[in-house]
Design an enzyme around this catalytic site. Structure first.
Site, PDB file in Angstrom:
ATOM      1  N   THR A 104       0.823  -1.200   0.000  1.00  8.77           N
ATOM      2  CA  THR A 104       0.000   0.000   0.000  1.00  8.77           C
ATOM      3  C   THR A 104       0.860   1.254   0.000  1.00  8.77           C
ATOM      4  OG1 THR A 104      -1.649  -1.234   1.250  1.00  8.77           O
ATOM      5  CG2 THR A 104      -1.946   1.136   1.145  1.00  8.77           C
ATOM      6  N   TYR A 132       6.802 -11.865   4.127  1.00  9.20           N
ATOM      7  CA  TYR A 132       5.701 -11.287   3.352  1.00  9.20           C
ATOM      8  C   TYR A 132       5.383 -12.229   2.195  1.00  9.20           C
ATOM      9  CZ  TYR A 132       3.058  -7.344   1.306  1.00  9.20           C
ATOM     10  OH  TYR A 132       2.081  -6.517   0.815  1.00  9.20           O
ATOM     11  N   LYS A 168       3.060 -13.059   7.009  1.00 10.61           N
ATOM     12  CA  LYS A 168       1.873 -12.366   6.496  1.00 10.61           C
ATOM     13  C   LYS A 168       1.396 -13.152   5.289  1.00 10.61           C
ATOM     14  CE  LYS A 168       0.745  -7.710   4.679  1.00 10.61           C
ATOM     15  NZ  LYS A 168       0.393  -7.969   3.265  1.00 10.61           N
TER      16      LYS A 168
END
Length: 306
Positions: A49, A135, A163
């Protein structure tokens, strides 16, 4: 390992740039202040993001420096350090430590498809003094971590969390159970993919890495706290309020939607880095309507001027 850093709600803000590509530190500060004030458990700076892959190392350092100054220790900062080259990621990890970050988020960014051994060596080199979260974001990196690789990486000192993307079969509880059986006690397992957050949280995951919380931390935190308390009905109610926004995220990509959402909220204008284009102006009404629906259902926790 610092499991508590990777639990609860981690809010992922945009990295606001002007039309010339310069960091808007004031707008970043306003965004971060909203997250801190709402009481999010951590801030995921320079994640997807935050557009980290589009920024130079110097731009990323400038963003981190501004964020550390703004947050001033009030909320833990987890910083994305993914880069095409291992030595660049190592440098970014050292900079994050030196500037006061609390943890790292590392994706295996690459042009050439990577093998599991290459990814393992990459993480082994970058993991250092700060707790690090794996990630797993195959939608952008085109690399999917196998459970065996996650288990192997979890043995590296300071690799403290993962994640995960939303499971294709929707079996959050089953995937969570399998990963917990393969990883050390205290290893935190969280999910991204906002439209699956409610189901993941009710299944008992440790954390929600949230795009929407970067601009709407109040209602996002309400969803997390309801799920953590085992209040499925309240979690369902809040998730229903988010549904129009989740639909926009799925249709256009959450990254594009967030830029227009910042404007609709009255926080400020920022431009996505080219070649990413802003949402067509014709979408503004849908974004406005999604926000109004959220405010109607959740109330003033949406922290919206509407």
């Amino acid at each position: 390992m610092t499991m508590t850093l990777f639990t609860g709600l981690s809010a992922f803000p945009l990295t606001p740039m002007d039309d010339e590509g310069r960091l808007d530190a004031d707008l970043l500060g306003r965004t971060l202040d909203r997250i801190v004030t709402a009481g999010a458990d951590s801030i995921g700076l320079l994640g997807s993001t935050g557009g980290y892959v589009y920024l130079t190392p110097e731009e990323r350092k400038r963003t981190l420096r501004a964020a550390v100054e703004c947050v001033d220790g009030r909320t833990p900062l987890i910083v994305g350090v993914g880069a095409l080259r291992t030595d660049t990621a190592e440098d970014l990890a050292r900079d994050a430590k030196a500037m006061g970050a609390d943890g790292l988020l590392l994706a295996p960014v690459s042009y050439q498809p990577l093998t599991e051994e290459e990814v393992f060596r990459h993480f082994e080199a970058v993991a250092g003094d700060l707790p690090l979260c794996i990630y797993n974001n195959p939608g952008t990196t085109r690399f999917s971590f196998s459970p065996d690789l996650i288990a192997r990486l979890a043995e590296i000192p300071n690799v403290a969390a993962v994640k995960m993307p939303l499971p294709a079969n929707g079996d959050y509880a089953g995937e969570l159970r399998r990963l917990r059986a393969m990883t050390p006690g205290g290893f935190a397992i969280g999910y991204s993919g906002d439209w699956g957050a409610k189901d993941a949280l009710l299944a008992g995951v440790d954390s929600w890495y949230s795009v929407a919380a970067g601009l709407l931390p109040g209602p996002a935190l309400a969803l997390v706290r309801a799920a953590q308390a085992g209040n499925a009905a309240e979690a369902e109610r809040i998730d229903s309020a988010f549904q129009p926004l989740w639909a926009l995220f799925r249709e256009f990509g959450s990254y594009r939607v967030m830029f227009m959402l910042a404007e609709v909220l009255g926080i400020g204008h920022a431009s996505p880095p080219r070649p990413i284009l802003p949402l067509p102006e014709a979408c503004r009404g849908r974004v406005q309507a999604a926000l109004e629906h959220l405010v109607d259902v959740v109330g003033d926790r949406a922290e919206s001027p509407i």
